[in-house]
Design a protein around this motif. Sequence first.
Motif, PDB file in Angstrom:
ATOM      1  N   ALA A 179      41.230  45.259  39.084  1.00  0.00           N
ATOM      2  CA  ALA A 179      41.460  46.858  37.845  1.00  0.00           C
ATOM      3  C   ALA A 179      42.131  47.638  39.212  1.00  0.00           C
ATOM      4  N   TYR A 198      39.374  50.666  41.101  1.00  0.00           N
ATOM      5  CA  TYR A 198      39.236  50.092  40.064  1.00  0.00           C
ATOM      6  C   TYR A 198      38.640  51.819  38.816  1.00  0.00           C
ATOM      7  N   ILE A 233      37.912  46.933  32.414  1.00  0.00           N
ATOM      8  CA  ILE A 233      39.561  47.226  33.011  1.00  0.00           C
ATOM      9  C   ILE A 233      40.388  47.975  31.589  1.00  0.00           C
ATOM     10  N   THR A 242      30.631  38.105  37.303  1.00  0.00           N
ATOM     11  CA  THR A 242      30.797  36.735  37.856  1.00  0.00           C
ATOM     12  C   THR A 242      29.796  36.857  38.814  1.00  0.00           C
ATOM     13  N   THR A 256      36.220  41.635  40.293  1.00  0.00           N
ATOM     14  CA  THR A 256      37.768  42.346  40.319  1.00  0.00           C
ATOM     15  C   THR A 256      37.615  43.550  40.620  1.00  0.00           C
ATOM     16  N   SER A 257      36.399  44.062  41.128  1.00  0.00           N
ATOM     17  CA  SER A 257      37.352  45.241  41.820  1.00  0.00           C
ATOM     18  C   SER A 257      38.081  44.754  42.835  1.00  0.00           C
ATOM     19  N   GLN A 268      31.399  49.510  40.098  1.00  0.00           N
ATOM     20  CA  GLN A 268      31.710  48.354  40.292  1.00  0.00           C
ATOM     21  C   GLN A 268      30.671  46.974  39.578  1.00  0.00           C
ATOM     22  N   ILE A 271      32.287  46.085  36.142  1.00  0.00           N
ATOM     23  CA  ILE A 271      33.387  45.478  36.262  1.00  0.00           C
ATOM     24  C   ILE A 271      33.145  43.876  36.316  1.00  0.00           C
ATOM     25  N   ASP A 272      31.801  43.754  37.887  1.00  0.00           N
ATOM     26  CA  ASP A 272      31.790  42.816  38.768  1.00  0.00           C
ATOM     27  C   ASP A 272      30.769  41.977  38.027  1.00  0.00           C
TER      28      ASP A 272
END
Lengths: 231, 121
Positions: free
Chosen positions: A87, A91, A104, B54, A176-177, B39, B50-51
Amino acid sequence: MKMTKLTCLILFSLALTLPVRIAAAGDGKTIIEKNNCGTCHKMEGPAAKTFAEALSRKAPDLFYAGSKFQEEFLVEFSQKPYQIRPAGTLYLNHVKTVDGVDRIQDPPLCASRLSKEDAVLASKYLMTLKDPDMKIGVYKPGASFFKIGAKMIFTKSVACIGCHQVKKRGKIVGGTSGSSLYNAGSRLNGDWLSSYIRNPHYWDPMSPMPKWDLGEHAWMQLTNYIMEMKE
Amino acid sequence: MKKRSALIIIFTLIVGLSGLSSKTFAETAKNNYRLYCSQCHGLTGNGEGIDKPTMGVAPKIHNNAEEMIKLKDADIYTVTAQGGASVTKSALMPPWEGVMSEAEIKDMVKYLRELCNCTEK
């Protein structure tokens, strides 16, 4: 007499290599300046201390690159960069809410495309940028550790996997951060990693990473576990 | 008189030095939320960070009044400061007390109440 000659020979050899080494580091600095690496990377401290400063950061700080990275990685990366942080560096700068879900938005890739020769010289210079206070020799490469325990820390008790990508049976999994960790062992200096996971805010006061209170044994297990992630 | 001057100097020094701490605590709770929480919990607090994809456990939806009203302010403070594991919830929610100050965490509780537009029962 023989010893004197030998000593002279050694000193002479050292004298010959020393200017070359200094020149190499000096040339590396020039290459970094010519390629405007400082436009995105902070080449001098201190690190960002406010939210606004953190937001304005385009790429990771490099003023302690010699403490953080392995030289071989820098040589390869500066020739052919790839996305380490899915990201982006932060991010917040690359995430948008689309249809109610945060997504993202194509974080920019490092623009460095150095030739091999320049990459070697630039990396040599970057490796001279060290934090003199970082403890050396904390990480013991190859030391045995309880892998199942370390994996439990990584995936459950500290749950690093929530923000960091790793490889599981060849597949990339994880959040993904944060920075991806599946090649951390061939990218990072184990002593730096050990220091960073204990106290990320020593290195980066605005790091979004939490600070955990683990015992010495657990920190070492975690360091070893992450450093075993190689490509 | 001398004693008074000395006290003024000491006070000035303390105030001055406190401004030299490693982090400037002028950050608002919203900025802290964006940096440390979004996040997982999402930029708008809707739990769609975004996290999230998962994660085995879905992050708390902070803009859901029905859910947030069930929580006491003190509980929100504890979870934010000491992490989910401290209240037998997921360790995916980390402790923030070494990162945010006590005052910042208290402000965060207020900010979460703004997001849900609700108060504790």
